[in-house]
Design an enzyme around this catalytic site. Structure first.
Site, PDB file in Angstrom:
ATOM      1  N   ASP A  24      27.761 115.754  35.291  1.00  0.00           N
ATOM      2  CA  ASP A  24      29.083 116.371  35.337  1.00  0.00           C
ATOM      3  C   ASP A  24      29.681 116.505  33.940  1.00  0.00           C
ATOM      4  OD1 ASP A  24      31.254 117.509  36.600  1.00  0.00           O
ATOM      5  OD2 ASP A  24      32.243 115.598  37.002  1.00  0.00           O
ATOM      6  N   GLY A  25      30.536 117.517  33.779  1.00  0.00           N
ATOM      7  CA  GLY A  25      31.316 117.646  32.558  1.00  0.00           C
ATOM      8  C   GLY A  25      30.861 118.720  31.592  1.00  0.00           C
ATOM      9  N   GLY A  27      31.293 122.035  31.695  1.00  0.00           N
ATOM     10  CA  GLY A  27      32.368 122.985  31.435  1.00  0.00           C
ATOM     11  C   GLY A  27      33.495 122.377  30.621  1.00  0.00           C
ATOM     12  N   TRP A  68      33.303 119.843  28.573  1.00  0.00           N
ATOM     13  CA  TRP A  68      32.820 119.611  27.211  1.00  0.00           C
ATOM     14  C   TRP A  68      32.998 120.874  26.371  1.00  0.00           C
ATOM     15  CZ3 TRP A  68      29.079 122.035  24.306  1.00  0.00           C
ATOM     16  CH2 TRP A  68      28.684 121.392  23.129  1.00  0.00           C
ATOM     17  N   ARG A  73      32.657 128.084  29.077  1.00  0.00           N
ATOM     18  CA  ARG A  73      32.057 127.079  29.953  1.00  0.00           C
ATOM     19  C   ARG A  73      30.532 127.170  29.970  1.00  0.00           C
ATOM     20  NH1 ARG A  73      34.552 124.366  33.884  1.00  0.00           N
ATOM     21  NH2 ARG A  73      32.781 124.706  35.272  1.00  0.00           N
ATOM     22  N   ASN A 122      29.048 124.632  44.837  1.00  0.00           N
ATOM     23  CA  ASN A 122      29.174 125.355  43.567  1.00  0.00           C
ATOM     24  C   ASN A 122      29.167 126.871  43.728  1.00  0.00           C
ATOM     25  OD1 ASN A 122      27.289 122.917  41.609  1.00  0.00           O
ATOM     26  ND2 ASN A 122      29.489 123.108  41.932  1.00  0.00           N
ATOM     27  N   ARG A 171      32.236 129.039  42.628  1.00  0.00           N
ATOM     28  CA  ARG A 171      32.585 129.314  41.234  1.00  0.00           C
ATOM     29  C   ARG A 171      32.569 130.814  40.943  1.00  0.00           C
ATOM     30  NH1 ARG A 171      30.113 124.408  37.514  1.00  0.00           N
ATOM     31  NH2 ARG A 171      31.031 122.708  38.746  1.00  0.00           N
ATOM     32  N   SER A 196      30.549 112.915  45.379  1.00  0.00           N
ATOM     33  CA  SER A 196      30.579 114.376  45.527  1.00  0.00           C
ATOM     34  C   SER A 196      29.467 114.943  46.411  1.00  0.00           C
ATOM     35  CB  SER A 196      30.538 115.039  44.142  1.00  0.00           C
ATOM     36  OG  SER A 196      31.668 114.678  43.385  1.00  0.00           O
TER      37      SER A 196
END
Length: 253
Positions: free
Chosen positions: A31-32, A34, A36, A44, A79, A82, A207
């Site tokens: 995770d992370g 985007g 970052w 992203r 997902n 998105r 999740s």
């Protein structure tokens, strides 16, 4: 547990760890990506691109340590919500990964397995999935498991439907359905149970990831985003796992 240990602490913990204390199966929620990128003023998709480098280094270390299995949560069934431009990029990135990382997979003797609704992927991506799996078929090392279009609830629902179909067909009695019968019909059939689950990015939840398989897993969280997660972080997670006492509902001897 969360961890953001200093490099000296990480080195000390990892160097004292014996192979007997290593988990057999590690699962990671990457995770992370985007966040970052956005924190650095980047799009992203650049975070996802950088995340591939972390996948490579993490996979190579897992192979070096001879873990039985490493499962990476690449793309969840949720997902699909998105933006389309990000979805298109992620599918192209997966296809590119499967092509460009074949040498890494072979050099590290990695087996390759997919879980989730891979059948719903674009034909071009699915073609590379099949080619890369065929290439790795005779490898004997760590099994790299990529969870793509995967959801834990969906997996359990599919297993339940499979059992119901067998009961209706007279191939199985309802009374014979036990935990093993369910496990045998999950995407992870044949894999060791997850011993350690790592999540990057700061959130402390699972999740919809491997809901059945995480029943007795040790959980390890870090605030670092996936592109920042490096070998020292992975070794620290493994060292922390080795320091824990796992009782599986019993008492410590």
């Amino acid at each position: 547990m969360t961890s953001d240990s200093s490099p000296s602490e990480t080195t000390s913990a990892a160097s004292s760890q014996g192979s007997s204390s290593l988990p057999k199966h590690v699962a990671i929620i990457m995770d992370g990506n985007g966040r970052w990128a956005q924190n650095r003023g980047l799009p992203r998709i650049e975070g996802h691109r950088r995340g591939v480098d972390t996948v490579r280094s993490t996979t190579e270390l897992a192979a070096q340590l001879q873990l039985e299995a490493l499962t990476l949560y690449c793309f969840s069934s949720e997902n699909w919500k998105r933006p389309q431009i990000e979805l298109d990029f992620l599918m192209q990135l997966l296809r590119q990964y499967l092509i460009e990382e074949r040498a890494t997979l072979m050099d590290n003797n990695l087996r390759l397995r997919f879980i989730g609704r891979v059948d719903r992927l674009d034909a071009g991506v699915l073609e590379e999935v099949e080619r890369t799996q065929a290439l790795c078929r005779d490898n004997t090392g760590t099994e790299l498991v990529l969870a793509v279009d995967y959801g834990g609830r969906d997996e359990l629902a599919r297993a339940a439907r499979a059992l119901a179909t067998e009961v209706l067909a007279g191939e199985l009695s309802a009374e014979s359905i036990d935990e093993q019968a369910i496990a045998d019909r999950l995407d992870t059939d044949g894999l060791a149970e997850v011993d350690l689950m790592i999540r990057t990015g700061g959130d402390m939840r699972i999740s919809n990831f491997l809901l059945w398989q995480l029943s007795y897993a040790e959980l390890w969280f870090t605030s670092k985003c996936w592109p920042e997660f490096d070998e020292s972080d992975f070794r620290q997670a493994l060292a922390d796992f080795g320091d824990r006492t796992r009782r599986f509902g019993g008492l410590e001897e």
